[in-house]
Motif scaffolding. Structure first.
Motif, PDB file in Angstrom:
ATOM      1  N   GLU A  28      -1.991   2.157  -3.677  1.00 49.78           N
ATOM      2  CA  GLU A  28      -2.440   1.680  -2.374  1.00 49.78           C
ATOM      3  C   GLU A  28      -3.387   0.492  -2.504  1.00 49.78           C
ATOM      4  N   THR A  29      -4.339   0.596  -3.429  1.00 47.64           N
ATOM      5  CA  THR A  29      -5.295  -0.492  -3.633  1.00 47.64           C
ATOM      6  C   THR A  29      -4.597  -1.760  -4.106  1.00 47.64           C
ATOM      7  N   LEU A  30      -3.695  -1.629  -5.061  1.00 51.70           N
ATOM      8  CA  LEU A  30      -3.009  -2.796  -5.597  1.00 51.70           C
ATOM      9  C   LEU A  30      -2.143  -3.468  -4.541  1.00 51.70           C
ATOM     10  N   VAL A  31      -1.383  -2.680  -3.793  1.00 50.07           N
ATOM     11  CA  VAL A  31      -0.525  -3.264  -2.766  1.00 50.07           C
ATOM     12  C   VAL A  31      -1.359  -4.013  -1.730  1.00 50.07           C
ATOM     13  N   LYS A  32      -2.431  -3.394  -1.285  1.00 51.14           N
ATOM     14  CA  LYS A  32      -3.286  -3.997  -0.264  1.00 51.14           C
ATOM     15  C   LYS A  32      -3.888  -5.305  -0.761  1.00 51.14           C
ATOM     16  N   ARG A  33      -4.433  -5.331  -1.980  1.00 53.29           N
ATOM     17  CA  ARG A  33      -5.104  -6.526  -2.485  1.00 53.29           C
ATOM     18  C   ARG A  33      -4.111  -7.632  -2.833  1.00 53.29           C
ATOM     19  N   LEU A  34      -2.971  -7.285  -3.410  1.00 52.72           N
ATOM     20  CA  LEU A  34      -2.000  -8.302  -3.793  1.00 52.72           C
ATOM     21  C   LEU A  34      -1.360  -8.943  -2.562  1.00 52.72           C
ATOM     22  N   ARG A  35      -1.075  -8.150  -1.531  1.00 52.13           N
ATOM     23  CA  ARG A  35      -0.511  -8.720  -0.306  1.00 52.13           C
ATOM     24  C   ARG A  35      -1.546  -9.568   0.432  1.00 52.13           C
ATOM     25  N   TYR A  36      -2.806  -9.181   0.325  1.00 52.70           N
ATOM     26  CA  TYR A  36      -3.873  -9.988   0.919  1.00 52.70           C
ATOM     27  C   TYR A  36      -4.001 -11.317   0.185  1.00 52.70           C
ATOM     28  N   LEU A  37      -3.802 -11.279  -1.133  1.00 55.00           N
ATOM     29  CA  LEU A  37      -3.907 -12.489  -1.939  1.00 55.00           C
ATOM     30  C   LEU A  37      -2.764 -13.453  -1.626  1.00 55.00           C
ATOM     31  N   SER A  38      -1.535 -12.926  -1.535  1.00 52.67           N
ATOM     32  CA  SER A  38      -0.382 -13.778  -1.259  1.00 52.67           C
ATOM     33  C   SER A  38       0.765 -12.953  -0.694  1.00 52.67           C
TER      34      SER A  38
ATOM     35  N   ASP B 179       3.642 -14.585  -0.284  1.00 55.13           N
ATOM     36  CA  ASP B 179       4.784 -15.361  -0.767  1.00 55.13           C
ATOM     37  C   ASP B 179       5.163 -15.027  -2.214  1.00 55.13           C
ATOM     38  N   VAL B 180       4.169 -14.767  -3.033  1.00 52.84           N
ATOM     39  CA  VAL B 180       4.420 -14.454  -4.442  1.00 52.84           C
ATOM     40  C   VAL B 180       5.107 -13.087  -4.555  1.00 52.84           C
ATOM     41  N   ARG B 181       6.089 -13.002  -5.441  1.00 55.38           N
ATOM     42  CA  ARG B 181       6.714 -11.698  -5.720  1.00 55.38           C
ATOM     43  C   ARG B 181       5.935 -11.004  -6.838  1.00 55.38           C
ATOM     44  N   TRP B 182       5.431  -9.820  -6.520  1.00 54.56           N
ATOM     45  CA  TRP B 182       4.668  -9.033  -7.489  1.00 54.56           C
ATOM     46  C   TRP B 182       5.507  -7.856  -7.963  1.00 54.56           C
ATOM     47  N   GLU B 183       5.555  -7.633  -9.273  1.00 50.26           N
ATOM     48  CA  GLU B 183       6.165  -6.427  -9.831  1.00 50.26           C
ATOM     49  C   GLU B 183       5.045  -5.607 -10.460  1.00 50.26           C
TER      50      GLU B 183
ATOM     51  N   SER C  54       2.433   6.271  -9.884  1.00 50.23           N
ATOM     52  CA  SER C  54       3.641   6.343  -9.067  1.00 50.23           C
ATOM     53  C   SER C  54       4.770   6.991  -9.855  1.00 50.23           C
ATOM     54  N   THR C  55       5.549   7.827  -9.167  1.00 51.84           N
ATOM     55  CA  THR C  55       6.663   8.525  -9.821  1.00 51.84           C
ATOM     56  C   THR C  55       8.016   7.976  -9.398  1.00 51.84           C
ATOM     57  N   GLN C  56       8.041   7.136  -8.359  1.00 48.16           N
ATOM     58  CA  GLN C  56       9.292   6.534  -7.936  1.00 48.16           C
ATOM     59  C   GLN C  56       9.056   5.107  -7.438  1.00 48.16           C
ATOM     60  N   GLU C  57      10.116   4.317  -7.455  1.00 51.04           N
ATOM     61  CA  GLU C  57      10.014   2.916  -7.070  1.00 51.04           C
ATOM     62  C   GLU C  57       9.864   2.786  -5.562  1.00 51.04           C
ATOM     63  N   SER C  58       9.086   1.770  -5.137  1.00 49.08           N
ATOM     64  CA  SER C  58       8.911   1.529  -3.706  1.00 49.08           C
ATOM     65  C   SER C  58       8.719   0.037  -3.456  1.00 49.08           C
ATOM     66  N   GLU C  59       9.036  -0.411  -2.234  1.00 48.39           N
ATOM     67  CA  GLU C  59       8.890  -1.807  -1.841  1.00 48.39           C
ATOM     68  C   GLU C  59       7.880  -1.914  -0.706  1.00 48.39           C
ATOM     69  N   HIS C  60       6.973  -2.866  -0.807  1.00 46.01           N
ATOM     70  CA  HIS C  60       5.963  -3.107   0.217  1.00 46.01           C
ATOM     71  C   HIS C  60       5.926  -4.608   0.494  1.00 46.01           C
ATOM     72  N   GLY C  61       6.884  -5.089   1.272  1.00 42.45           N
ATOM     73  CA  GLY C  61       6.975  -6.523   1.494  1.00 42.45           C
ATOM     74  C   GLY C  61       7.285  -7.238   0.199  1.00 42.45           C
ATOM     75  N   ASN C  62       6.375  -8.111  -0.229  1.00 46.24           N
ATOM     76  CA  ASN C  62       6.591  -8.880  -1.456  1.00 46.24           C
ATOM     77  C   ASN C  62       6.069  -8.169  -2.705  1.00 46.24           C
ATOM     78  N   VAL C  63       5.650  -6.903  -2.559  1.00 53.11           N
ATOM     79  CA  VAL C  63       5.138  -6.133  -3.696  1.00 53.11           C
ATOM     80  C   VAL C  63       6.114  -5.001  -4.025  1.00 53.11           C
ATOM     81  N   ARG C  64       6.623  -5.022  -5.223  1.00 54.42           N
ATOM     82  CA  ARG C  64       7.515  -3.962  -5.710  1.00 54.42           C
ATOM     83  C   ARG C  64       6.739  -3.094  -6.688  1.00 54.42           C
ATOM     84  N   VAL C  65       6.649  -1.807  -6.420  1.00 59.47           N
ATOM     85  CA  VAL C  65       5.912  -0.878  -7.278  1.00 59.47           C
ATOM     86  C   VAL C  65       6.910  -0.031  -8.055  1.00 59.47           C
ATOM     87  N   ARG C  66       6.691   0.056  -9.364  1.00 60.19           N
ATOM     88  CA  ARG C  66       7.612   0.797 -10.236  1.00 60.19           C
ATOM     89  C   ARG C  66       6.820   1.725 -11.142  1.00 60.19           C
TER      90      ARG C  66
END
Length: 335
Positions: free
Chosen positions: A194-204, A206-210, A216-228
């Motif tokens: 949650e912290t990473l998604v919030k801060r990375l999306r606040y930062l940009s 446009d940038v694609r973050w992996e 996390s136990t499963q993959e999820s998408e949060h706009g331009n942030v992909r969590v694996r």
């Protein structure tokens, strides 16, 4: 040929990643190599038979940028540690090689058996290695006494003394063909999803973050942030295809990012002396460092995204030569 006990700290992935290359080289130089792994389970599994699996003393990551000391001390079972230390037959080997592993180190100390450290921590403790501006005497004491040794051979980002060499870069990484797909690979295990998604999306936006998350136990998408979830093969592939790497100030991941020619920014874990030392070393090399992901750090992060450059390094494959030197010096000393 000698009989060797190779003891590895299992907490985190760096020690085990390095062991993937070191173990076959030791097996080629010894009549017997027995493995010991201690600490909580890591994300990497060794494709070798492990003779001793110990509870040991491991550190547990928190979710706000540091170590969770409550959980760390809760899982520390001193009775089990003392039992493992007393039962481990270190005197049955010609040589004990230790990668920051406490059970074998203290078993050797108890029986007055030589213990040779082969670790990044040994290089960090060198008087010639960089230090943070604010010295942490307690942290340094913990690092020095956690896995005591009689001889030290270390790996660091640069050569700082005669017993320090550049990182062990896994053959899997050396065989990669780096490219730039435009995304940024993120590995900050002391922060929750949650912290990473919030801060990375606040930062940009446009940038694609992996993001690779230990929480996390499963993959999820949060706009331009992909969590694996953390996976060795997937992470290595993401690293090789990235435009840059945002990670903690550990050792293996920054070293591999530098080797692959990726621009790098590190966030050292709070209250972790080794990472503070690593951050100082990387800063000396020109790698940007931020203390956290709060608003005060966003200017540095934004500048890195827009203007960051690659810090060139030369990391030749010298692991075999390091082991030859270690064996020659240590076996002579033992005699």
């Amino acid at each position: 040929m000698p009989r060797i006990l190779y003891a590895i700290q299992g907490t985190g992935n760096g020690h085990l990643s390095r062991a993937l290359d070191i173990i076959p080289l030791l097996q080629a130089r010894a009549s017997q190599v027995d493995l010991l792994v201690s600490g909580p389970p890591a994300d990497i599994q060794l494709p070798f038979s492990v003779r001793y699996r110990c509870h040991g003393m491991g550190f547990i990551f928190g979710k706000k940028g540091g170590i969770n000391f409550v959980k760390t001390f809760w899982q520390l079972n001193s009775t089990a540690f003392l039992r493992e230390m007393r039962m481990l037959p270190v005197e049955s080997y010609d040589l004990v090689i230790n990668d920051f592993e406490p059970v074998s180190a203290w078993a050797c100390r108890l029986r007055n058996v030589p213990c040779v450290a082969l670790s990044h921590q040994s290089a960090v403790l060198s008087a010639a290695a960089p230090r943070p501006k604010n010295e942490d005497m307690v942290g340094r004491a913990v690092l020095r006494h956690y896995a005591p040794a009689t001889q030290h051979f270390g790996f660091h980002f640069q050569r700082y003394d005669a017993h320090t060499t550049t990182p062990v870069i896994r053959q899997q990484v050396r065989n990669l063909a780096p490219q730039n797909d435009g995304h940024y690979t993120v590995y900050l295990p002391a922060f929750d999803e949650e912290t990473l998604v919030k801060r990375l999306r606040y930062l940009s936006r446009d940038v694609r973050w992996e993001v690779f998350s230990k929480h996390s136990t499963q993959e999820s998408e949060h706009g331009n942030v992909r969590v694996r979830p953390v996976s060795g093969a997937a992470f290595t592939s993401s690293l090789a295809r990235s435009a840059g790497v945002l990670c903690g100030a550990g050792f293996e991941t920054p070293a591999e990012a530098l080797y692959l020619g990726k621009k790098l920014l590190v966030v050292p874990m709070r209250n972790q002396y080794e990472q503070a030392c690593n951050a100082a070393a990387l800063a000396d090399m020109g790698v940007p460092v931020v203390k956290n992901l709060k608003d005060k750090s966003l200017g540095v992060l934004d500048d890195w995204l827009r203007n960051g450059t690659v810090v060139p390094v030369e990391y030749p494959d010298e692991t075999g030569e390091v082991l030859d030197k270690l064996l020659a010096e240590s076996l002579v000393a033992a005699v």
